[in-house]
Design a protein around this motif. Sequence first.
Motif, PDB file in Angstrom:
ATOM      1  N   MET A   1     -36.937 -60.003 -21.809  1.00 21.15           N
ATOM      2  CA  MET A   1     -36.527 -59.216 -20.654  1.00 21.15           C
ATOM      3  C   MET A   1     -37.681 -59.117 -19.659  1.00 21.15           C
ATOM      4  O   MET A   1     -38.805 -58.798 -20.021  1.00 21.15           O
ATOM      5  N   SER A   2     -37.405 -59.407 -18.377  1.00 22.90           N
ATOM      6  CA  SER A   2     -38.442 -59.353 -17.351  1.00 22.90           C
ATOM      7  C   SER A   2     -38.788 -57.907 -17.033  1.00 22.90           C
ATOM      8  O   SER A   2     -38.061 -56.967 -17.371  1.00 22.90           O
ATOM      9  N   LEU A   3     -39.933 -57.716 -16.345  1.00 22.44           N
ATOM     10  CA  LEU A   3     -40.334 -56.378 -15.939  1.00 22.44           C
ATOM     11  C   LEU A   3     -39.290 -55.754 -15.024  1.00 22.44           C
ATOM     12  O   LEU A   3     -38.992 -54.558 -15.122  1.00 22.44           O
ATOM     13  N   LEU A   4     -38.713 -56.565 -14.110  1.00 23.12           N
ATOM     14  CA  LEU A   4     -37.724 -56.033 -13.193  1.00 23.12           C
ATOM     15  C   LEU A   4     -36.458 -55.625 -13.923  1.00 23.12           C
ATOM     16  O   LEU A   4     -35.852 -54.596 -13.629  1.00 23.12           O
ATOM     17  N   GLU A   5     -36.046 -56.403 -14.914  1.00 17.20           N
ATOM     18  CA  GLU A   5     -34.869 -56.053 -15.701  1.00 17.20           C
ATOM     19  C   GLU A   5     -35.112 -54.779 -16.497  1.00 17.20           C
ATOM     20  O   GLU A   5     -34.237 -53.915 -16.614  1.00 17.20           O
ATOM     21  N   ALA A   6     -36.321 -54.663 -17.041  1.00 17.72           N
ATOM     22  CA  ALA A   6     -36.660 -53.469 -17.798  1.00 17.72           C
ATOM     23  C   ALA A   6     -36.661 -52.236 -16.906  1.00 17.72           C
ATOM     24  O   ALA A   6     -36.179 -51.165 -17.283  1.00 17.72           O
ATOM     25  N   ALA A   7     -37.208 -52.390 -15.693  1.00 17.31           N
ATOM     26  CA  ALA A   7     -37.237 -51.272 -14.759  1.00 17.31           C
ATOM     27  C   ALA A   7     -35.829 -50.861 -14.356  1.00 17.31           C
ATOM     28  O   ALA A   7     -35.512 -49.672 -14.275  1.00 17.31           O
TER      29      ALA A   7
ATOM     30  N   VAL B   1     -31.349 -37.602  -7.670  1.00 15.45           N
ATOM     31  CA  VAL B   1     -30.817 -37.739  -6.321  1.00 15.45           C
ATOM     32  C   VAL B   1     -30.582 -39.199  -5.941  1.00 15.45           C
ATOM     33  O   VAL B   1     -29.973 -39.477  -4.911  1.00 15.45           O
ATOM     34  N   GLY B   2     -31.054 -40.130  -6.740  1.00 14.13           N
ATOM     35  CA  GLY B   2     -30.908 -41.529  -6.396  1.00 14.13           C
ATOM     36  C   GLY B   2     -31.961 -41.962  -5.386  1.00 14.13           C
ATOM     37  O   GLY B   2     -32.975 -41.289  -5.195  1.00 14.13           O
ATOM     38  N   ILE B   3     -31.697 -43.080  -4.733  1.00 14.48           N
ATOM     39  CA  ILE B   3     -32.692 -43.709  -3.868  1.00 14.48           C
ATOM     40  C   ILE B   3     -32.044 -44.135  -2.557  1.00 14.48           C
ATOM     41  O   ILE B   3     -30.904 -44.612  -2.538  1.00 14.48           O
ATOM     42  N   ILE B   4     -32.785 -43.970  -1.482  1.00 16.83           N
ATOM     43  CA  ILE B   4     -32.453 -44.624  -0.217  1.00 16.83           C
ATOM     44  C   ILE B   4     -33.503 -45.705  -0.006  1.00 16.83           C
ATOM     45  O   ILE B   4     -34.691 -45.410   0.129  1.00 16.83           O
ATOM     46  N   ASP B   5     -33.064 -46.944  -0.012  1.00 17.57           N
ATOM     47  CA  ASP B   5     -33.957 -48.089   0.201  1.00 17.57           C
ATOM     48  C   ASP B   5     -33.921 -48.436   1.683  1.00 17.57           C
ATOM     49  O   ASP B   5     -32.885 -48.843   2.213  1.00 17.57           O
ATOM     50  N   CYS B   6     -35.062 -48.296   2.353  1.00 16.01           N
ATOM     51  CA  CYS B   6     -35.118 -48.408   3.813  1.00 16.01           C
ATOM     52  C   CYS B   6     -35.465 -49.798   4.327  1.00 16.01           C
ATOM     53  O   CYS B   6     -35.677 -49.956   5.545  1.00 16.01           O
TER      54      CYS B   6
ATOM     55  N   ASP C   1     -38.194 -53.984   0.164  1.00 18.84           N
ATOM     56  CA  ASP C   1     -38.404 -55.293   0.791  1.00 18.84           C
ATOM     57  C   ASP C   1     -37.607 -56.397   0.089  1.00 18.84           C
ATOM     58  O   ASP C   1     -37.958 -57.567   0.174  1.00 18.84           O
ATOM     59  N   TYR C   2     -36.554 -56.035  -0.596  1.00 20.09           N
ATOM     60  CA  TYR C   2     -35.695 -57.033  -1.245  1.00 20.09           C
ATOM     61  C   TYR C   2     -35.142 -57.999  -0.200  1.00 20.09           C
ATOM     62  O   TYR C   2     -34.747 -57.575   0.878  1.00 20.09           O
ATOM     63  N   PRO C   3     -35.071 -59.309  -0.472  1.00 20.55           N
ATOM     64  CA  PRO C   3     -35.421 -60.025  -1.713  1.00 20.55           C
ATOM     65  C   PRO C   3     -36.753 -60.770  -1.615  1.00 20.55           C
ATOM     66  O   PRO C   3     -36.907 -61.835  -2.209  1.00 20.55           O
ATOM     67  N   HIS C   4     -37.706 -60.248  -0.881  1.00 22.32           N
ATOM     68  CA  HIS C   4     -38.956 -60.967  -0.674  1.00 22.32           C
ATOM     69  C   HIS C   4     -39.808 -61.033  -1.940  1.00 22.32           C
ATOM     70  O   HIS C   4     -39.638 -60.244  -2.869  1.00 22.32           O
ATOM     71  N   TRP C   5     -40.737 -61.966  -1.931  1.00 26.00           N
ATOM     72  CA  TRP C   5     -41.544 -62.237  -3.127  1.00 26.00           C
ATOM     73  C   TRP C   5     -42.378 -61.032  -3.545  1.00 26.00           C
ATOM     74  O   TRP C   5     -42.701 -60.870  -4.721  1.00 26.00           O
ATOM     75  N   ASP C   6     -42.723 -60.163  -2.596  1.00 24.65           N
ATOM     76  CA  ASP C   6     -43.529 -58.989  -2.925  1.00 24.65           C
ATOM     77  C   ASP C   6     -42.665 -57.736  -3.037  1.00 24.65           C
ATOM     78  O   ASP C   6     -43.115 -56.623  -2.737  1.00 24.65           O
ATOM     79  N   PHE C   7     -41.432 -57.927  -3.466  1.00 23.71           N
ATOM     80  CA  PHE C   7     -40.489 -56.837  -3.739  1.00 23.71           C
ATOM     81  C   PHE C   7     -41.147 -55.733  -4.550  1.00 23.71           C
ATOM     82  O   PHE C   7     -41.855 -55.982  -5.520  1.00 23.71           O
ATOM     83  N   ASP C   8     -40.910 -54.486  -4.119  1.00 30.11           N
ATOM     84  CA  ASP C   8     -41.428 -53.335  -4.848  1.00 30.11           C
ATOM     85  C   ASP C   8     -40.298 -52.656  -5.619  1.00 30.11           C
ATOM     86  O   ASP C   8     -39.399 -52.052  -5.014  1.00 30.11           O
ATOM     87  N   SER C   9     -40.356 -52.746  -6.920  1.00 25.79           N
ATOM     88  CA  SER C   9     -39.383 -52.057  -7.749  1.00 25.79           C
ATOM     89  C   SER C   9     -39.611 -50.557  -7.650  1.00 25.79           C
ATOM     90  O   SER C   9     -40.754 -50.085  -7.752  1.00 25.79           O
ATOM     91  N   PRO C  10     -38.552 -49.764  -7.465  1.00 28.66           N
ATOM     92  CA  PRO C  10     -38.739 -48.316  -7.387  1.00 28.66           C
ATOM     93  C   PRO C  10     -39.274 -47.702  -8.673  1.00 28.66           C
ATOM     94  O   PRO C  10     -39.788 -46.583  -8.657  1.00 28.66           O
ATOM     95  N   LYS C  11     -39.181 -48.431  -9.782  1.00 34.23           N
ATOM     96  CA  LYS C  11     -39.695 -47.912 -11.058  1.00 34.23           C
ATOM     97  C   LYS C  11     -41.118 -48.358 -11.344  1.00 34.23           C
ATOM     98  O   LYS C  11     -41.757 -47.842 -12.259  1.00 34.23           O
ATOM     99  N   LEU C  12     -41.627 -49.309 -10.585  1.00 37.56           N
ATOM    100  CA  LEU C  12     -42.936 -49.869 -10.900  1.00 37.56           C
ATOM    101  C   LEU C  12     -43.973 -49.644  -9.812  1.00 37.56           C
ATOM    102  O   LEU C  12     -45.174 -49.752 -10.076  1.00 37.56           O
ATOM    103  N   VAL C  13     -43.544 -49.319  -8.603  1.00 37.63           N
ATOM    104  CA  VAL C  13     -44.471 -49.347  -7.476  1.00 37.63           C
ATOM    105  C   VAL C  13     -45.403 -48.144  -7.430  1.00 37.63           C
ATOM    106  O   VAL C  13     -46.558 -48.264  -7.018  1.00 37.63           O
TER     107      VAL C  13
END
Length: 374
Positions: free
Chosen positions: A1-7, A17-22, A331-343
Amino acid sequence: MSLLEAAAKKTKGRKGVGIIDCDIHHTFKDIKQLFPYLPRKYRERIELWGPSLGGGPGTLNGGNIGKRADSFPPNGGPAGSDLDFMIEQLLNPFDIRYGILTGEFIACTNTADTYYSAALCSAFNDYTIEHWLDKEPRFRGSIYLPIHDVAASVREIERLGSHPGMVQAYVPSGSNHPYGNKMYHPIYEACLKHGINFTMHVGAIGDGMNAPATNVGYPSYYIEYRAARTQAYMAHMASFIFEGVFEIFPELQVAFIEGGVFWVAPYLWRLDQDWKALREQTPWVKKKPSEYLLTNMYIGSQPIEEAPNRQAFDTLFEAMHAKERLLFCSDYPHWDFDSPKLVFPKMDKETTNHVFYYNAARYYGLPMPDKTEE
C-alpha cells in the motif's frame, strides 16, 4: 500500500468537519472540447496552428509531465481530465466536502492577442460549468480572466460573477503590472459587486505577454522559476498594500495560491519596518502592512516549506497567522501533491478545523459545518 493510499484509508470514514481543497487542477481531454464555446474563427485557428499559447522552462515542472504518476485516468486522457476518477481518487477518500477547481489552462489568460485570450477564458469557464460544476455539487469554479484586457475581465465577471458555482476571479501571478495598480480597480469593483474574491495562482511568469520571471531576467531551469514564485507574490502583496487597494476596497479579499507559506511572516516584518520610515509617501496606508494580512489576505498552503524542526515550523506558522489565514490546497494532480493527512505535523483540533475548512468557508462563502460534526 502506498503512502497516499494509507493516508486516504486513515481519512475515510473519520468524523469531523471534512476538508475544503482550494486548489484542484481540472482540465479537458482535448482542447476541441472547448470548440462548442468558441467562435468559428478561433476553432479554425486552433485546428490550423494549435492553441498557440505561451510557454517556457516554467512549464517543465517535474514528475510525469508534472503530474502524479497514478493520477492519469485508467480510460486515458490527461491527469485531471476525468471527473469520476477525480472523485474516486481525491474527493471521496479524503472527505473533500468542497473542491475549488483552478484548472490547468492558465496560459490562456495572457496571450498576445487579447481578444483570443478573452475567448479562451470564456470558453474554459463555460466548459467548467457544464462538464464539472453541473455534474458534481461539491465542486466550485474559478472565473478565468484575460488579465491584460481589464474591460474584458470586467465583462467576464459581470457575465459569470452571479453564477452560484463560481466563487472567485482567477489570474496568474505572472503579469505586466503589480495587481495593486489602479488600472485593475474596475476588476475589484466588479468582484465586490458580485460577492466574489480575487485569487492569484502561481503561473505564467515570463510567459506570453508577461514580465520576466525575476528582476534580473529569465531563468534557465524550472527549479529557478519555482524559486522565483515568491518574488512575484511579494511584488503583488506590496502593491496591494502600498497602492491603497485595501483602503479603497476594504471588503476585498485576495488569496495567494501555490507560492509557498513561510516567506509571508518575515516579509511582512520587513514591510512594517520600512512603512514606519517611509510612510509619508503613502499616507493612505492607515495600518501596519502586517495588519492587512488579517483583514484582506489569505495564503494557500501548497507547497508548504519543510521546516528543519517542529519549533521552527510552529514559530513561523504562528507568525504568519496560519490558523486564521491559511487555506488548505492539495494541488491535485500535480507531482508535488500535498496529502491532507501527510502535509502538516499534528495540530490541535481547532487549528486543524480552521486550516482545512473554516478559513476557506469564510473566503468562498461556503456553508459552515453543523456543530455536531466538530
